[in-house]
Scaffold this motif. Structure first.
Motif, short mmCIF file in Angstrom:
data_model
loop_
_atom_site.label_atom_id
_atom_site.label_comp_id
_atom_site.label_asym_id
_atom_site.label_seq_id
_atom_site.Cartn_x
_atom_site.Cartn_y
_atom_site.Cartn_z
N ILE B 33 0.83 -1.21 0.00
CA ILE B 33 0.00 0.00 0.00
C ILE B 33 0.86 1.26 0.00
N LEU B 34 0.52 2.18 -0.88
CA LEU B 34 1.13 3.51 -0.85
C LEU B 34 0.24 4.37 0.05
N ALA B 35 0.84 4.93 1.13
CA ALA B 35 0.01 5.53 2.17
C ALA B 35 0.48 6.92 2.56
N SER B 36 -0.42 7.70 3.10
CA SER B 36 -0.06 8.98 3.70
C SER B 36 0.83 8.73 4.91
N GLY B 54 -4.08 -12.99 9.18
CA GLY B 54 -2.96 -13.45 8.35
C GLY B 54 -2.63 -12.54 7.18
N VAL B 55 -3.14 -11.31 7.18
CA VAL B 55 -2.83 -10.40 6.08
C VAL B 55 -1.63 -9.52 6.45
N THR B 56 -0.61 -9.55 5.60
CA THR B 56 0.56 -8.73 5.83
C THR B 56 0.41 -7.44 5.03
N VAL B 57 0.56 -6.31 5.70
CA VAL B 57 0.43 -5.02 5.02
C VAL B 57 1.81 -4.37 4.94
N LYS B 58 2.20 -3.99 3.73
CA LYS B 58 3.46 -3.25 3.58
C LYS B 58 3.12 -1.82 3.19
N LEU B 59 3.46 -0.89 4.06
CA LEU B 59 3.13 0.51 3.79
C LEU B 59 4.37 1.25 3.28
N ALA B 76 2.63 4.38 -9.16
CA ALA B 76 2.07 3.75 -7.95
C ALA B 76 1.76 2.28 -8.20
N GLU B 77 1.21 1.99 -9.38
CA GLU B 77 0.77 0.62 -9.61
C GLU B 77 1.91 -0.35 -9.86
N ARG B 78 3.11 0.19 -10.13
CA ARG B 78 4.23 -0.71 -10.37
C ARG B 78 4.60 -1.49 -9.12
N ALA B 79 4.49 -0.86 -7.97
CA ALA B 79 4.92 -1.54 -6.75
C ALA B 79 3.83 -1.66 -5.70
N HIS B 80 2.59 -1.27 -6.06
CA HIS B 80 1.55 -1.27 -5.03
C HIS B 80 0.23 -1.86 -5.54
N ASP B 81 -0.52 -2.43 -4.61
CA ASP B 81 -1.84 -2.96 -4.92
C ASP B 81 -2.94 -1.96 -4.57
N ASP B 252 -11.12 11.16 5.49
CA ASP B 252 -11.89 9.93 5.72
C ASP B 252 -11.12 8.65 5.38
N TYR B 253 -9.82 8.78 5.07
CA TYR B 253 -8.92 7.64 4.96
C TYR B 253 -9.49 6.48 4.15
N PRO B 254 -9.81 6.68 2.88
CA PRO B 254 -10.33 5.58 2.07
C PRO B 254 -9.21 4.63 1.64
N LEU B 255 -9.29 3.41 2.09
CA LEU B 255 -8.36 2.37 1.61
C LEU B 255 -8.90 1.94 0.25
N THR B 256 -8.09 2.11 -0.79
CA THR B 256 -8.58 2.00 -2.16
C THR B 256 -7.73 1.05 -2.97
#
Lengths: 353, 527
Positions: B33-36, B54-59, B76-81, B252-256
């Motif tokens: 994830i690319l994140a603020s 069991g979900v691993t999140v990489k920020l 962004a899409e090259r390295a992020h979902d 509102d922090y939309p996870l997208t």
């Protein structure tokens, strides 16, 4: 004893894993995997374990991808799917222009406006809302308020919600979302002097008033979950009035997510969002037929807030959850044809610049 | 022996089953994830997600405009979902952005409000009645309080405040258009006259305030950041949260999900978002971060003010961009920016080349979205002070409001002519920079002032760190309020640079792990 137990356990695990693997492979175990592209409002229905169980009993495993109804009608590659299940009949008509196919309309839901008790009462005083027997929202009077730029704090005797903002129903983005397109269909009918918009002259006539309904809101969310989620969680400050599917409101009631004072209003007139399944092959046809005929699936759809072929199911859910729904929808008008609706949406999109 | 054999077999079977699960996407999975940057405070929640589902999140963290830029240009899409910004509103106005975005779930909420020291808020009567933005702007224009706010293109809290105050002052009841921005410009100038502190991130702004609460009377920031400051016990006097009566803009922090994401990522995305909306998890987020829950079942804690009305965010990109342009080029207090640049022999070659291109990008040569908003702004006073064995002559430029192009070209030419030779007199040069700032401030005091120090090695000529510290201690208070932003580059003396940042209440930036250009752009948020 213990040794025997562990051997049995290991054996059972192996059998279990083998079964899981076989089932995972899909059709070889007698289960057919069917892929559909659907309007996102139905995602929760297809994710419901009870729904999956019923489908599995019929040998079906349904995998769905959510997409906007306009995208399903125009840009989605239908070759990857066994059925398409947009949320409106204009979108379904458009798909049938591309693909010769049948259609099923297993469930529908009218557009509603959700609000809060103090707001409903304010608008009642202003003559926009009536409460017998269910709350109704007079779209013509509402359009008149919008045309005159009336703000909340401009309503006489308003101490409940003295906010400087214009009175506007919150919607999704009309460029991407079906629920906003349905709202536009309602407004276009009223702005056209209570007649379905049918030709370019009428389109031109109603567009300025319609564009304002969206542009004055500023930024709007892409999907119907957005503003309704704001309504449920953040309340009156952010979203005093929100356009939604009736199904969303009933579904929230079933899940216990409504707070006291949340009010369901029926726009007068309203339109029906007809969830229309277009089978693209035999497998998709099986899903369409099942959804339309299987009593258990219809009952589950009613629990997700949809109206089905049997009105008693929806009525039972509403009664059980004490949602004051309109049992019979009287003031329902037709949506414009796909092409007319598309012209109107394009016209609004242009106004965004 | 045999028993062990069975146990091993059972373990193997279990492992096999787990493996099937991962591919069947019923559990496991990683989401990139690319994140603020402010979402760093969710680390405990995400660690729990890994344990529970069991979900691993990489920020990976990014600033507002850089994040938007990366989505729009496809990096962004090259390295992020997925992306997880404080808001998608500005992003969604960009052409092509909507097509790049998939399903989106709002995960929490925090309005941007004004926090003022309790005594100051009391003096203004704002602890008893809620002022309008117009009253706040008038009091700011009359210098009845000062505040810090983040840079609107680096950080969403600053951008939300800018949109909020402008929409409220325009008072049209509807979303902002370009004409409204011009109409309310004089009042906005009053509001921004009281801004004494700027920052590229909400977190740094909050830390800087906590370290020296006397510096400004308050902050414009997320409700969550202000409540966290109050709860930290670090403030001698708590902040009173002022909710403007005419409304706020809420993050509102939309996870997208990005529409480019592979199918298994979309399953992982659905499981993660369902998890984040669990009532227990929402409660945990609220307790840990002071952000508001977004599911109905979770009762908001008592610290939150009542739900404020939401001000509309512009529907048109032109209106949003006109507002940002106006803020930098017309509305905010102009900056005074001094660059102390190492051109010693070790900079020869690729290092000097990257310095030149980093500077050139800020003169309008970078035509990307971030380049447009991060260039040297109209009215900005830019001084370039190259040094080697000793400080070179400072070259000062003031970018005019009309036709800024010619002056920007002069900065570009100057940067292009830099040559590398000689030793490295960091502290002599820094003292020189402070002297230059002192002279400039004597002529024209009303500027937001800062110094950037870029060096690729240790100081080996002139004053040393100790000498500088002693000299700095004797400077007048106004000069000691000027932060230094050292850039770590090449063989920089990391410890000394960190000390320098601490001493002057600046911060260091690392150009060893990213390009000098991106560091120069990041620093723009602090200038």
């Amino acid at each position: 004893m213990r040794r025997t137990f562990s051997i049995v356990l290991a054996g059972a695990l192996i059998v279990g894993v083998v079964i899981a693997i076989v089932q995972g492979r899909g059709s070889s175990g007698g289960t057919v995997t069917v892929r559909g592209v659907i309007g996102s409002e139905k995602q929760a229905f297809f994710d419901d374990p009870a729904v999956r169980r019923v489908l599995a009993r019929h040998g079906l495993k349904v995998e769905v991808d959510p997409a906007g109804s306009r995208e399903i009608a125009t840009s989605v590659d239908l070759g990857k799917y066994d059925f398409a299940f947009p949320s409106s009949s204009p979108a379904a008509d458009k798909i049938r222009q591309r693909r010769q196919a049948g259609r099923y309309t297993p469930f529908s839901s009218p557009m509603v406006v959700a609000t809060f008790q103090p707001i409903a009462e304010l608008l009642e005083k202003a003559g926009v809302v009536k409460r017998s027997p269910v709350w109704t929202f007079d779209v013509a009077r509402y359009l008149d308020l919008v045309a005159r730029n009336v703000r909340w704090d401009g309503l006489r005797g308003n101490t409940a919600y003295p906010v400087r903002k214009n009175i506007l129903v919150s919607t999704t983005d009309p460029r991407s979302s079906n629920s906003a397109a349905m709202y536009l269909a309602i407004a276009s009918y009223v702005a056209n002097g209570d007649a379905v918009v049918r030709n370019p002259a009428e389109e031109r006539k109603v567009l300025p008033a319609l564009s304002r309904l969206f542009l004055d809101q500023g930024y709007t969310d892409n999907s119907s979950e957005g503003p309704f989620a704001d309504y449920l969680a953040l309340g009156m400050g952010k979203t005093p009035l929100v356009c939604a599917y009736e199904a969303q409101f009933v579904d929230a009631a079933v899940r216990g997510r409504l707070k006291p004072g949340m009010v369901l209003m029926y726009p007068s007139p309203t339109v029906l969002s007809k969830h229309t399944l277009i089978p693209l092959d035999g497998r998709g046809d099986r899903v369409g037929r099942l959804l339309s005929t299987d009593a258990e699936l219809q009952r589950l759809a009613a629990r997700h807030g949809f109206r089905t072929a049997d009105p008693a199911q929806f009525a039972a859910v509403a009664r059980e959850r004490r949602v004051p729904v309109a049992p019979d929808l009287i003031d329902v008008v037709d949506t414009p044809s796909y092409d007319t609706l598309e012209h109107l949406l394009t016209g609004v999109a242009k106004a965004y610049g | 022996m045999r028993r062990r054999g069975t146990a091993v077999l059972a373990a193997a079977v279990l492992a096999l089953a787990a493996g099937c699960d991962a591919t069947g996407a019923e559990s496991g999975g990683t989401l990139r994830i690319l994140a603020s940057s402010e979402l760093a405070d969710l680390r405990p929640v995400l660690a729990a997600a890994r344990k529970d589902i069991g979900v691993t999140v990489k920020l990976d963290y990014t600033g507002t405009i850089d994040g938007v830029q990366q989505v729009v240009d496809g990096t962004a899409e090259r390295a992020h979902d997925a992306i997880w910004f404080s808001s998608n509103r500005y992003l969604a106005l960009q052409p092509g952005a909507r097509a790049a975005l998939g399903p989106s779930v709002k995960t929490m909420a925090s309005p941007v409000v004004l926090g003022l020291r309790a005594s100051v808020a009391h003096g203004l009567g704002w602890d008893r009645t809620r002022p309008t933005w117009a009253a706040i702007a008038a009091a700011a224009g009359a210098k009845r309080f000062t505040y810090g706010m983040t840079n609107p293109v680096s950080s969403n809290s600053g951008f939300s405040a800018l949109v909020g105050v402008t929409a409220a002052l325009a008072d049209t009841g509807a979303a902002l258009d370009t004409a409204a921005v011009d109409r309310v410009a004089p009042k906005l100038r009053g509001f921004f006259a009281a801004q004494r502190l700027t920052s590229g991130s909400s977190g740094w702004l909050s830390d800087t305030y906590a370290a020296d609460p006397g510096r400004v009377d308050g902050l414009v920031n997320y409700e969550s950041v202000l409540l966290t400051l109050n709860a930290s016990g670090k403030l001698p006097e708590p902040l009173t949260l002022v909710y403007p009566s005419d409304g706020v803009v809420t993050a509102d922090y939309p996870l997208t999900l990005l529409s480019s994401a592979p199918r298994n990522a979309s399953d992982t995305f659905r499981r993660l978002t369902a998890y984040l909306l669990r009532p227990a998890v929402q409660r945990k987020i609220m307790d840990a971060t002071h952000r508001r829950p977004v599911v109905p079942g979770v009762r908001p804690s008592a610290g939150f003010g009542p739900e404020p009305p939401e001000l509309p965010f512009p529907a048109r990109r032109q209106a949003a961009d006109a507002l940002i342009d106006a803020y930098f080029n017309r509305l905010r207090r102009p900056s005074r920016t001094v660059y102390v640049l190492d051109v010693s022999g070790s900079m020869e070659g690729s290092r000097l080349a990257s310095l030149k291109s980093a500077l050139t990008a800020l003169t309008g040569a970078d035509t990307s979205l971030s380049g447009r908003f991060q260039r040297f702004h109209d009215r900005e006073e830019v001084t370039l002070l190259p040094f080697s064995d000793k400080p070179g002559p400072p070259a000062t430029y003031v970018v005019p409001e009309r036709n800024p192009g010619a002056e920007l070209a002069r900065i570009r030419n100057y940067a292009g002519g830099l040559r590398a030779r000689g030793g490295t007199a960091i502290y002599d040069s820094l003292e020189r920079a402070f002297a230059v700032v002192g002279e400039q401030a004597a002529r024209e005091p009303d500027r937001l002032t800062s110094i950037v120090l870029m060096s690729d090695g240790e100081s080996n000529a002139g004053a040393d760190a100790g000498d500088f510290r002693a000299w700095y201690g004797t400077r007048p208070a106004a000069l000691r309020g000027v932060p230094v932003f050292p850039i770590l580059f090449g063989e920089s003396a990391t410890g000394e640079m960190n000390d320098l940042a601490t001493l002057t209440r600046g911060r260091t930036f690392d150009a060893r792990t990213q390009s000098l250009s991106s560091v120069f752009r990041e620093i723009r948020g602090y200038q």
